[in-house]
Design an enzyme around this catalytic site. Structure first.
Site, PDB file in Angstrom:
ATOM      1  N   LYS A 138      -8.349   0.826   3.134  1.00  0.00           N
ATOM      2  CA  LYS A 138      -6.932   0.996   2.770  1.00  0.00           C
ATOM      3  C   LYS A 138      -6.052   1.120   4.014  1.00  0.00           C
ATOM      4  O   LYS A 138      -4.884   0.762   3.996  1.00  0.00           O
ATOM      5  CB  LYS A 138      -6.763   2.236   1.890  1.00  0.00           C
ATOM      6  CG  LYS A 138      -7.340   2.088   0.485  1.00  0.00           C
ATOM      7  CD  LYS A 138      -6.482   1.206  -0.393  1.00  0.00           C
ATOM      8  CE  LYS A 138      -7.148   0.958  -1.736  1.00  0.00           C
ATOM      9  NZ  LYS A 138      -6.488  -0.135  -2.478  1.00  0.00           N
ATOM     10  N   CYS A 195      -8.279  -4.965  -6.663  1.00  0.00           N
ATOM     11  CA  CYS A 195      -7.792  -3.656  -6.238  1.00  0.00           C
ATOM     12  C   CYS A 195      -8.433  -3.194  -4.946  1.00  0.00           C
ATOM     13  O   CYS A 195      -7.916  -2.309  -4.271  1.00  0.00           O
ATOM     14  CB  CYS A 195      -8.127  -2.588  -7.273  1.00  0.00           C
ATOM     15  SG  CYS A 195      -7.687  -3.061  -8.898  1.00  0.00           S
ATOM     16  N   GLU A 201       1.613  -9.099   5.093  1.00  0.00           N
ATOM     17  CA  GLU A 201       2.260  -9.463   3.828  1.00  0.00           C
ATOM     18  C   GLU A 201       2.764  -8.242   3.063  1.00  0.00           C
ATOM     19  O   GLU A 201       3.489  -8.386   2.088  1.00  0.00           O
ATOM     20  CB  GLU A 201       1.329 -10.328   2.963  1.00  0.00           C
ATOM     21  CG  GLU A 201      -0.004  -9.714   2.578  1.00  0.00           C
ATOM     22  CD  GLU A 201      -1.138 -10.017   3.562  1.00  0.00           C
ATOM     23  OE1 GLU A 201      -0.863 -10.151   4.775  1.00  0.00           O
ATOM     24  OE2 GLU A 201      -2.287 -10.087   3.114  1.00  0.00           O
ATOM     25  N   GLU A 251      -2.140 -11.118 -16.486  1.00  0.00           N
ATOM     26  CA  GLU A 251      -2.651 -12.319 -15.830  1.00  0.00           C
ATOM     27  C   GLU A 251      -3.947 -12.777 -16.508  1.00  0.00           C
ATOM     28  O   GLU A 251      -4.162 -13.963 -16.753  1.00  0.00           O
ATOM     29  CB  GLU A 251      -2.893 -11.997 -14.350  1.00  0.00           C
ATOM     30  CG  GLU A 251      -3.038 -13.228 -13.471  1.00  0.00           C
ATOM     31  CD  GLU A 251      -3.345 -12.862 -12.023  1.00  0.00           C
ATOM     32  OE1 GLU A 251      -3.284 -11.659 -11.668  1.00  0.00           O
ATOM     33  OE2 GLU A 251      -3.660 -13.776 -11.250  1.00  0.00           O
TER      34      GLU A 251
END
Lengths: 497, 591, 131
Positions: free
Chosen positions: B371, B312, B379, B289
């Site tokens: 996390k 991330c 999603e 990307e």
């Protein structure tokens, strides 16, 4: 120590009004009346005839000390702020008066707002600040209104704003509102509150004079301190410093309250004795009861007794006697006041007003209050008195700001001066003054009781038993000490002790 | 004259002006007990509100005791750190603090690791006078997907508030109420879920008590492992292996990769895989990307969004969703390694072992609390089934290992399972600040220039400074790279971009101090930043020792593309490995 | 509005005002007027000073007594609020305490109109910087 009256007559009048000079005399919403009484002359004189350092020197020479409680020399404070250089400096007026029963600052702002504005401008000139801020509690709507009117009028007359008295000195004043937190009377908390942060103190140094509002050098004085300034500069330091005692010059305004006949505002020269204030100005104790104690310095102060009555009032004497000057609250107590309850009352206030930042003040004061509460309920033990003292000393020794460092004073001073009363509560489970309801017992005096049954019928909890025309009995286990029986009895057969 | 001389406990010392009593005493090896004070040296993170008053000392000539953490020394100062007056004061203050603290140490998540408990031991507190009638402050417990707040245990040290406001600039936590009711939490006492909290977990990382803890999922993991109908897969993040050993008494910086794998296998996981595999995959997607945007930009396309930002870190994602929603098209759309792993595990790998998605349980071991929140974002679910079922922290894993009576020290080193356990050195360094961008550079450079790198260590991208800048020469094309760890530092770079002043082509952002090694799920550092540095060192050591150190050379990644995904940024890759971001800014209405 | 620019300006304005003002009372000077100041600090107002002031203005006008009624700050006698100071032409000012509307009426009828002495006079108990 002899009170020096300066140029004043030894007269029957113990009061000298300097800070209250215009209070109750002029219309506070009319600047003309202030000017007519030489208002803004001091500012004009400073700007056109004196250098900033001259102004500071004059204030230093006057011996004026901060009236907010600490008693720090005002001139020195201004000098420190003047010597810290910055692109912007601030003059702050601390109008966050919060001691229970104290209303000196409110009265000055409501009665003579221009004196404070003029003084702030003078202070700004002396330290090189162009901006003034009055931190005033929102619960003082009238004072706020009159300050706003005064600021507006001063601007119209060119006494605030740009190029005052055709010099290069600009000065203007804005208001900042406090939300009623007692701790915001502490100057670092006050500054944080003005900045929109949580109103809690930070460790000094840095002092506001170095790093204050928005990180800039800031001078913070209280209302009464400022109210003295124009007159000092008009009349001269040598006029002012002749009044008062060696180390405390001028006068002090007190809000005299409690069990005294003439409660109200009084302004006396430093060195006046407590006796003179209470008996001569205050007219003595209400209902001619016996004087027991006088509390000065608000929640930070202590209770003084009969033996202190002839102490001349000044910063150092009150401190030495175990209390403090504080901002000027003075509450008189008579024989009906329980001193344990008095200490409890102040602790209740402190617990409510602690900001919660440091642990001794946040939790320690709560524990002090709980212990006092138990003592007033008759649940205290002798060993608790030692614990009270230890907790008090540690809270004083370890708290972050002035609030916690002084909050145990009411406990310590009552422990020192009224130890027997504490003892009576913990050992005999009695409250000598009769104020602690939980420690009272209602008795029937047998010889007076005719057995009319009126008391039994009025008792809400059925604690009273007895046959008609026979002596009645009050069961202390059930009695809730409401006093209804005593009120109802027509034969004085029920007493409480 | 920038030195001052003072005497502490009869010992003389000369220190820099502005030094605090506490630091001066430390130089003399005099340890003054501190509770609210915390200093992560070298990271510019210092908490010294002077609030707990445990560190008080006697200073001659001063009326009251001085808090040593925040009182600066002066010339000629004479300090006594342990007089009877001081000892009595400390003990009494500690009794105050404990009198308003629950006594449920037996079941408290922080037990054994609690600064307050340790202090009570140190000061020899045996009873709390008046406890039987002492009122305790009460608050409702606040549950969220990541963090649990039990304010009854708050001691107002303000560390969390400092981390949240000063370091992270998230502003979710501040002191509320006053006096005895004072505590720290979101404004208006709202729940943390309704606040702008990013779940970075730095409040938990610094909380000295059990007031702030992670949402514990160990019970869920035990249930999954006990269920014979489920295949349970575990993935472990790179920062975990550099810190887990600390929970078992090993020196900070001890790598326990092999022992950790061994422990996980003994715990009963069917497959022990590595999040690092997915980190390599992230580099393939994110690197591609970056190159794509870069190539367009260099070709003169003005619409292309640069700099590209890494994506991330889930707390960082929440941060820009809350604070910079207008810039949500700038970060890379690549999912985090945890989520890429989950998506691949429940498709590609599920097919390989012919297991239905519903019968697979993916557990992740993370140094992170965000996390947990990320794993349950909508999603990342397929028909309500999440790609990652449970995310547990390094600390929770340590508890599981201890509970299973496994002594990590004595376990043999074992290897991850294949195929999702194979990774490059580039993936390992994802665990520390600068690592993601270094990994990306290794791959992007070679793919862009076609030249093989001689030297893989990009020292200019490493370090602990808050914001780092470096320019990497892509064979004649200078690529400006920015790195920030800590969201407050990230905010500075974002403001630059917003103002159109950013000089960067690519920016790496990690929310926690030092990156994931300093994550909110790691073993408690107790304010010792040398621990974080030791972990970072271990991460780089693991990278250096790997046979493959570039993501695009990971044979199992190559195979994954061949067998399943096609090529980076393919439609399938888009579907499984990329995501989109949402505007989560909100206005608080005050009546 | 003329801005005050010098000390002389201040003095000039002060003198202008002085001619309009009676320094002693701080009120607009009118030789034959009765001058009344009502203590309108927060405690005065709380005790009813505003009603008293409204009453005085209305009653004095209705009864055709030339008077100037103005507000001032707290006089300091909290125990006797509301307080008012009344100065009849050529006389020393007198402070009355506990002035409700009934008493205000009495002050007009007895003290102002007839010059009779009334209960509730608060003696001056302080010195000012000017004496």
């Amino acid at each position: 120590m002899i009170t020096n009256l300066g140029g004043f007559k030894m007269s029957q009048h113990k009061q000298i009004r300097i800070a209250l000079n215009n209070c109750g005399v002029i219309d506070p919403e009319n600047i003309k009346e202030y000017i007519a009484r030489d208002g803004y002359v001091a500012l004009g004189k400073c700007l056109t005839e004196m250098k900033p350092q001259d102004v500071i020197n004059e204030i230093k020479e006057s011996g004026l000390r901060g009236r907010g409680g600490g008693g720090f020399p005002t001139g020195l404070k201004w000098e420190i702020a003047s010597k810290n250089h910055a692109d912007q400096k601030y003059v702050v007026c601390n109008a966050d008066e919060g001691d229970p029963g104290a209303f000196m600052d409110r009265s000055i702002l409501e009665g003579d707002p221009h004196a404070v504005l003029e003084a702030m401008a003078i202070c700004g000139y002396s330290m090189g600040a162009t901006k003034g801020l009055v931190y005033i509690r929102a619960e003082y709507p009238l004072a706020i209104k009159r300050l706003k009117v005064a600021i507006e009028q001063a601007r119209e007359y060119g006494l605030l704003g740009k190029k005052l008295f055709e010099t290069d000195f600009d000065f203007d004043i804005e208001l900042r509102y406090g939300a009623g937190a007692f701790v915001c009377g502490e100057e670092t908390s006050l500054i944080h509150s003005m900045e929109g942060l949580r109103g809690e103190p930070t460790i000094k140094p840095p002092y506001p004079a170095e790093k204050g509002y928005l990180g800039k050098p800031t001078n913070v004085n209280n209302v009464e301190t400022y109210a003295n300034i124009p007159i000092i500069l008009r009349k001269g330091a040598s006029w002012f410093n002749k009044i008062g005692t060696e180390k405390s010059k001028g006068t002090k305004v007190f809000a005299l309250a409690g069990k005294v006949k003439n409660v109200g505002l009084v302004e006396v020269p430093m060195g006046t004795t407590l006796r003179e204030v209470i008996y001569e100005i205050g007219g003595g104790i209400e209902n001619d009861k016996k004087f027991k104690a006088v509390q000065t310095g608000g929640p930070s102060g202590g209770c003084l007794t009969e033996k202190h009555l002839d102490t001349p009032i000044d910063f150092d004497n009150l401190l030495a006697a175990g209390s403090m000057m504080g901002s000027g609250g003075m509450i008189v107590m008579d024989e009906d006041n329980c001193m344990v309850s008095v200490a409890k009352f102040y602790l209740d206030f402190t617990v409510e007003e602690s900001c919660g930042k440091c642990s001794p003040c946040r939790i320690g004061n709560k524990r002090l209050y709980e212990l006092l509460d138990r003592i007033t309920q008759g649940k205290g033990e002798l060993s608790d008195l030692q614990r009270l003292r230890n907790m008090s000393l540690v809270i004083k020794d370890t708290s972050l700001c002035g609030l916690g460092q002084t909050s145990p004073n009411p406990v310590l001073s009552t422990l020192d001066n009224f130890y027997d009363e504490y003892l009576a509560h913990v050992t005999d489970k009695k409250c000598p003054s009769g104020e602690c309801k939980d420690l009272m017992t209602y008795f029937v005096i047998e010889e007076n009781c005719v057995g009319c049954t009126a008391c039994a019928r009025v008792c809400p909890v059925g604690a009273i038993t007895g046959e008609k025309k026979e002596v009645h009995y009050i069961n202390p286990e059930i009695c809730i000490k409401c006093g209804a029986c005593e009120e109802r009895c027509k034969f004085d057969a029920i007493i409480v002790k | 004259m920038n030195k001052v001389k003072l005497t502490i406990d009869d010992k003389q010392i000369e220190v820099e002006k502005g030094t605090t009593i506490y630091k001066a005493a430390k130089q003399l090896e005099i340890e003054i007990p501190v509770l609210c004070y915390m200093n992560l040296e070298g990271l510019n993170i210092e908490n010294k509100p002077g609030g707990c008053r445990i560190c008080v000392v006697e200073v001659e000539g001063r009326n009251n005791l001085a808090p040593s953490c925040s009182t600066e020394v002066w010339d000629g100062m004479v300090v006594h750190t342990h007089t009877m007056r001081v000892i009595n004061a400390r003990r009494t203050v500690m009794e105050f603090i404990l009198s308003d603290h629950p006594k449920d140490c037996l079941t408290c998540a922080k037990s054994g690791n609690c600064d307050l408990q340790n202090m009570a031991v140190k000061l020899g507190i045996r009873e709390i006078p008046g406890q039987e009638y002492a009122e305790m402050s009460k608050y409702k417990t606040d549950f969220s997907p990541s963090i649990i707040r039990e304010l009854d245990k708050c001691i107002m040290c303000r560390r969390c508030e400092m981390m949240c406001n000063d370091f992270q600039t998230v502003g979710a936590l501040s002191a509320f109420h006053r006096g005895f009711q004072a505590a720290v939490g979101p404004a208006f006492e709202m729940d943390i879920e309704d606040s702008p909290c990013t779940y970075c977990g730095q409040c938990v990382a610094v909380c000295p008590t059990g007031a702030l803890t992670e949402k514990d999922h160990t019970r869920d993991v035990i249930n999954a492992l006990s269920d014979p109908t489920k295949k349970v897969i575990v993935q472990t993040a790179p920062a975990v292996r550099a810190a887990l050993g600390e929970e078992f008494g090993m020196e900070p910086g001890t790598l326990v990769t092999g022992k950790m794998v061994s422990a996980l296998r003994r715990l009963g996981f069917d497959y022990v895989f590595d999040t690092d595999f997915a980190a390599d995959l992230t580099i393939m997607e994110e690197g591609t990307e970056l190159l794509d945007r870069l190539t367009k930009f260099l070709a003169g396309d003005k619409k292309v969004k640069l700099p590209i930002l890494t994506s991330c870190c889930p707390a960082w994602v929440s941060f820009f969703e809350h604070n910079f929603p207008e810039m949500k098209d700038i970060p890379s759309t690549a999912r985090s390694p945890q989520q890429m792993f989950g998506a691949i595990a429940k498709t590609y790998f599920a097919d390989k072992i012919s297991t239905k998605r519903e019968d697979l349980v993916v557990v992740s071991i993370m140094p992170c609390l965000a996390k947990k929140y990320e794993a349950q974002r909508d999603e990342f679910k397929v028909n309500g089934n999440p790609d990652v079922d449970f995310s547990i922290s390094t600390r929770e894993l340590a508890h599981l290992i201890k509970e299973a009576n496994l002594d990590l020290n004595k376990l043999p080193d074992e290897d991850f399972d294949k195929p999702l356990g194979e990774s490059s050195g580039a993936a390992v360094i994802f665990g520390t600040t600068g690592g993601v961008i270094e990994a990306a550079v290794r791959t992007a450079y070679e793919l862009h220039t076609g030249i093989k790198l001689d030297k893989l260590d990009f020292e200019q991208l490493r370090g602990f400074e808050a914001i780092r800048k470096a320019t990497v020469d892509f064979d004649g094309t200078p690529i400006n790279i920015g790195i920030a760890h800590g969201l407050g530092n990230a905010r500075k770079l974002l403001e630059e971009i917003k103002a159109g002043k950013s000089e960067f082509h690519a920016i790496e952002i990690m929310s926690c101090p030092g990156g994931c090694i300093g994550g909110g799920g790691q073993p408690t550092h107790h304010g010792d930043s040398s621990i974080l540095k030791a972990r970072a060192k271990a991460i780089y050591a693991e990278d250096a020792g790997k046979p493959i150190r570039k993501s695009h050379e990971n044979p199992y990644i190559i195979k994954l593309y061949e067998e399943f995904l096609g090529k980076p940024m393919s439609e399938k890759a888009h579907h499984l490995l990329h995501t989109c971001y949402f505007d989560k800014s909100r206005k608080i209405e005050i009546d | 509005m003329t801005k005050i620019k010098t000390l002389a300006d201040l003095e000039r304005i002060k003198n202008e005002l002085r001619s309009e003002l009676d320094l002693e009372s701080g009120l607009l000077n009118s030789e034959n007027a009765v001058k009344i100041k009502v203590g309108m600090g927060t405690s005065g107002i709380a005790s009813g000073a505003k009603d008293v002031m409204d009453f005085l203005i209305e009653a004095l006008e209705k009864r055709n007594i030339e008077a100037i009624v103005s507000q001032t700050g707290d006089m300091g006698y909290s125990y006797a609020e509301p307080t008012i100071e009344v100065q009849k032409p050529g006389k020393d000012p007198v402070v009355f305490g506990d002035v409700d509307i009934k008493k205000a009426d009495l002050i007009i009828e007895k003290y102002i109109k007839l010059g009779e002495e009334l209960q509730g006079v608060i003696p001056v108990n302080y010195q000012t910087i000017d004496n």
